[in-house]
Design an enzyme around this catalytic site. Structure first.
Site, PDB file in Angstrom:
ATOM      1  N   HIS A 150       0.813  -1.225   0.000  1.00 60.43           N
ATOM      2  CA  HIS A 150       0.000   0.000   0.000  1.00 60.43           C
ATOM      3  C   HIS A 150       0.843   1.271   0.000  1.00 60.43           C
ATOM      4  O   HIS A 150       0.321   2.362  -0.242  1.00 60.43           O
ATOM      5  CB  HIS A 150      -1.004   0.001   1.157  1.00 60.43           C
ATOM      6  CG  HIS A 150      -0.440   0.275   2.519  1.00 60.43           C
ATOM      7  ND1 HIS A 150      -0.157  -0.719   3.418  1.00 60.43           N
ATOM      8  CD2 HIS A 150      -0.136   1.426   3.146  1.00 60.43           C
ATOM      9  CE1 HIS A 150       0.292  -0.186   4.546  1.00 60.43           C
ATOM     10  NE2 HIS A 150       0.318   1.133   4.408  1.00 60.43           N
TER      11      HIS A 150
ATOM     12  N   ASP B  61      -0.034  -7.575   1.459  1.00 60.17           N
ATOM     13  CA  ASP B  61       0.445  -6.201   1.568  1.00 60.17           C
ATOM     14  C   ASP B  61       1.975  -6.123   1.587  1.00 60.17           C
ATOM     15  O   ASP B  61       2.560  -5.358   2.346  1.00 60.17           O
ATOM     16  CB  ASP B  61      -0.125  -5.523   2.815  1.00 60.17           C
ATOM     17  CG  ASP B  61      -0.017  -3.989   2.718  1.00 60.17           C
ATOM     18  OD1 ASP B  61       0.022  -3.468   1.581  1.00 60.17           O
ATOM     19  OD2 ASP B  61       0.031  -3.326   3.775  1.00 60.17           O
TER      20      ASP B  61
ATOM     21  N   GLY C 168       3.651   6.614   8.408  1.00 59.87           N
ATOM     22  CA  GLY C 168       4.993   6.640   7.851  1.00 59.87           C
ATOM     23  C   GLY C 168       5.812   5.424   8.212  1.00 59.87           C
ATOM     24  O   GLY C 168       6.844   5.143   7.604  1.00 59.87           O
ATOM     25  N   ASN C 169       5.370   4.657   9.233  1.00 58.88           N
ATOM     26  CA  ASN C 169       6.060   3.429   9.615  1.00 58.88           C
ATOM     27  C   ASN C 169       5.713   2.254   8.695  1.00 58.88           C
ATOM     28  O   ASN C 169       6.331   1.184   8.788  1.00 58.88           O
ATOM     29  CB  ASN C 169       5.725   3.025  11.051  1.00 58.88           C
ATOM     30  CG  ASN C 169       6.597   3.706  12.084  1.00 58.88           C
ATOM     31  OD1 ASN C 169       6.132   4.544  12.847  1.00 58.88           O
ATOM     32  ND2 ASN C 169       7.882   3.364  12.100  1.00 58.88           N
ATOM     33  N   SER C 170       4.725   2.424   7.822  1.00 59.63           N
ATOM     34  CA  SER C 170       4.313   1.331   6.931  1.00 59.63           C
ATOM     35  C   SER C 170       5.501   0.771   6.159  1.00 59.63           C
ATOM     36  O   SER C 170       6.248   1.507   5.523  1.00 59.63           O
ATOM     37  CB  SER C 170       3.287   1.836   5.917  1.00 59.63           C
ATOM     38  OG  SER C 170       2.005   1.872   6.471  1.00 59.63           O
TER      39      SER C 170
ATOM     40  N   GLY D  50      -9.876 -25.560  -3.931  1.00 59.76           N
ATOM     41  CA  GLY D  50     -11.177 -25.513  -4.574  1.00 59.76           C
ATOM     42  C   GLY D  50     -12.338 -25.841  -3.670  1.00 59.76           C
ATOM     43  O   GLY D  50     -13.306 -26.478  -4.092  1.00 59.76           O
ATOM     44  N   VAL D  51     -12.242 -25.414  -2.404  1.00 57.64           N
ATOM     45  CA  VAL D  51     -13.350 -25.651  -1.475  1.00 57.64           C
ATOM     46  C   VAL D  51     -13.778 -24.345  -0.819  1.00 57.64           C
ATOM     47  O   VAL D  51     -12.969 -23.438  -0.627  1.00 57.64           O
ATOM     48  CB  VAL D  51     -12.974 -26.663  -0.370  1.00 57.64           C
ATOM     49  CG1 VAL D  51     -12.731 -28.035  -0.954  1.00 57.64           C
ATOM     50  CG2 VAL D  51     -11.753 -26.184   0.421  1.00 57.64           C
ATOM     51  N   GLN D  52     -15.054 -24.278  -0.494  1.00 57.84           N
ATOM     52  CA  GLN D  52     -15.560 -23.239   0.384  1.00 57.84           C
ATOM     53  C   GLN D  52     -15.689 -23.865   1.760  1.00 57.84           C
ATOM     54  O   GLN D  52     -16.234 -24.967   1.895  1.00 57.84           O
ATOM     55  CB  GLN D  52     -16.909 -22.712  -0.094  1.00 57.84           C
ATOM     56  CG  GLN D  52     -16.847 -21.967  -1.417  1.00 57.84           C
ATOM     57  CD  GLN D  52     -18.199 -21.465  -1.853  1.00 57.84           C
ATOM     58  OE1 GLN D  52     -19.223 -21.873  -1.323  1.00 57.84           O
ATOM     59  NE2 GLN D  52     -18.209 -20.594  -2.839  1.00 57.84           N
TER      60      GLN D  52
END
Length: 516
Positions: free
Chosen positions: A154, A184, A255-257, A313-315
């Site tokens: 981000h 992220d 700002g630490n991201s 391939g499972v829910q």
């Protein structure tokens, strides 16, 4: 200004971690305001060209650790073009907001849930939008002598240009090698050839209570050091499908991201990415991506520029106490398969609705989220041993994973389990085929709003597909299966229900007798 949150006033915000010249925008790269360039330092001391290491045991202060690792931490500056930004003014009662247009899909729902009072689906305090170039700043750290840099996705998402500022004051151009929005994480490469000081990832995961040191660029003040402890592990803050954050109490701010969290040996154990805060500033509660996750992602980004994840391939949905009782399990654990997609590796291996996945390659699966992380951590083509429970009996399957589709499909689609309830359903039922809702199953044509089924979320138009693992086509089938479950001593009965939107889920109805 506080953002509403379920049960607590805290707000988890990646937006609050990176500081931008004009506004905050999560995952679009824009971050807080007030970048203050640091004074230019001297260049007298040569940079070390070997991996940075710190003493094995912490001294009376963190100074020795910081001296060793600080040269490997950088500030990241980004120029973003053709992006929407918001007003950068911030004062009492004016919370910096953001537009959700450039926010990744998995974070949009996050902001909707924690920003119910915001405009246009965003959090409170959203300012009027304006078009034009803008900049963002965050943090990062060098992981190799040839200049590879790790930061948050981000921070650099939608970047036109990227620069990194080293601890010795040099500002160098960098390019984005690859990004992964689901975790992220982003990987950069300094364009100038040379040998750079770098830090190393930790060899072991930190324990709760371990000391940690965070270094970053809060509010544009590069090289800022804070310290605290790991206060929890395995946090799921709803920011993405593979949440598994370290919770740390070292003060982290805008700002630490993308900045590193070090252990007392000077090794990176996490990448700072989110904070919990009612105001946008630090309240001493932050979240970092564990280094083992970061390393796996970075290795693929460095090789391929993208991340390929395994696909089962499972829910699936969590196994609650009620569901465990309905399945005859001693305790709730594992991941309950709600649906195996046709033609997927799971379906080809014979896995089906109602199976409970208990382990992957011998590693126990405690919940549905853990299954998602385990499968996603493996590459397409990998063979896995799946242990599962079906009808009270254990079985195994060897499955070759596919590739996670790029159309937004997930390894596991999670439904929230329910609890409580009474055996008297409070439902009006009819054969689904007779009311035109489905070719099979029993349709819900009426719901008592005060009944136990309504409390479970069952609605008019839903279709009950099976009860206690048996297919049902008439209301009498439903009643029979409930009576059978009661007679066998089950504390709950499990029903598979298809909603009017086509989503299936399991619902456990308690068989505890109701007084009167």
């Amino acid at each position: 200004m506080s953002v509403p949150q379920t049960r607590t006033s805290a707000r988890y915000s990646r937006r609050a971690l990176a500081s931008v010249a004009t506004a905050a925008l999560i995952a679009g790269g824009a971050v807080g305001s007030g970048y203050l360039p640091a004074a230019t330092p001297a260049f007298a001391q040569a940079l070390p060209q070997t991996p940075i290491a710190a003493p094995e045991h912490p001294p009376g202060s963190f100074a020795n650790i910081v001296d060793k690792v600080k040269p490997g931490v950088v500030s990241v500056k980004v120029k973003l073009d053709d992006a929407v930004s918001s007003d950068d003014e911030e004062g009492p009662g004016n919370q910096q907001g953001q537009n959700l247009q450039n926010v990744p899909p998995q974070l949009r729902e996050f902001f909707k849930r924690f920003g119910q009072n915001g405009q246009n689906g965003g959090p409170p305090g959203m300012q009027p939008q304006r078009q034009g170039p803008r900049g963002a700043v965050g943090s990062g750290f060098i992981i190799s002598a040839d200049g590879y840099v790790v930061t948050n996705n981000h921070v650099v998402d939608h970047a036109k240009t990227v620069q990194v500022t080293l601890d010795d004051g040099r500002t160098l151009d960098a390019k984005v090698i690859g990004k992964d929005s689901k975790t992220d994480i982003a990987l950069l490469k300094i364009k100038d050839s040379g040998s750079y000081p770098y830090v190393q990832f930790g060899k072991a995961a930190p324990r709760v209570g371990d000391w940690v040191v965070a270094i970053g660029n809060p509010f544009g003040l590069g090289g800022t050091v804070t310290a605290g402890i790991v206060s929890a592990r395995g946090r799921d803050i709803g920011a993405g499908p593979y949440d598994d954050f370290l919770q740390i109490d070292a003060p982290i701010n805008k700002g630490n991201s993308g900045g590193p969290t070090f252990n007392v040996n000077g090794e990176v154990v996490g990448v700072n990415t989110a904070i919990a805060s009612p105001s946008g500033g630090s309240v001493g509660l932050a979240f970092a991506i564990p280094s083992e996750t970061v390393q796996a992602v970075v290795d693929q980004l460095k090789t391929d520029g993208k991340v390929a994840r395994g696909y089962l391939g499972v829910q699936v949905q969590p196994v609650t106490q009620d569901i465990a009782e309905g399945l005859g399990m001693a305790k709730p654990k594992g991941a309950l398969i709600d649906h195996a997609e046709d033609g997927t590796p799971a379906a080809k291996a014979g896995l089906k609705s109602g199976d409970v996945i208990e382990s992957v390659n011998g590693n126990p699966i405690n919940d549905a989220k853990e299954l998602s992380r385990k499968i996603a951590g493996l590459k397409p083509g990998a063979k896995v041993e799946i242990a599962y429970l079906r009808g009270g009996n254990s079985d195994n399957a060897t499955i070759t994973l596919g590739a996670l589709p790029t159309d937004g499909s997930k390894v596991a689609s999670l439904d929230t389990g329910m609890s409580g309830g009474q055996p008297r359903l409070g439902l009006g039922l009819a054969p689904a085929s007779e009311v035109g809702l489905s070719d099979s199953g029993v349709a819900v044509v009426q719901v008592d709003p005060d009944g136990p089924a309504a409390a479970k979320g069952i609605e008019q138009g839903d279709v009950i597909l099976d009860v206690a693992g048996k297919s049902v086509t008439r209301p009498s089938d439903v009643a029979e299966q409930i009576r059978t479950a009661e007679a066998s001593g089950r504390k709950a009965v499990l029903m598979r229900v298809k909603s009017s939107k086509g989503v299936t889920r399991f619902v456990a109805i308690s068989l505890t007798k109701n007084d009167g």
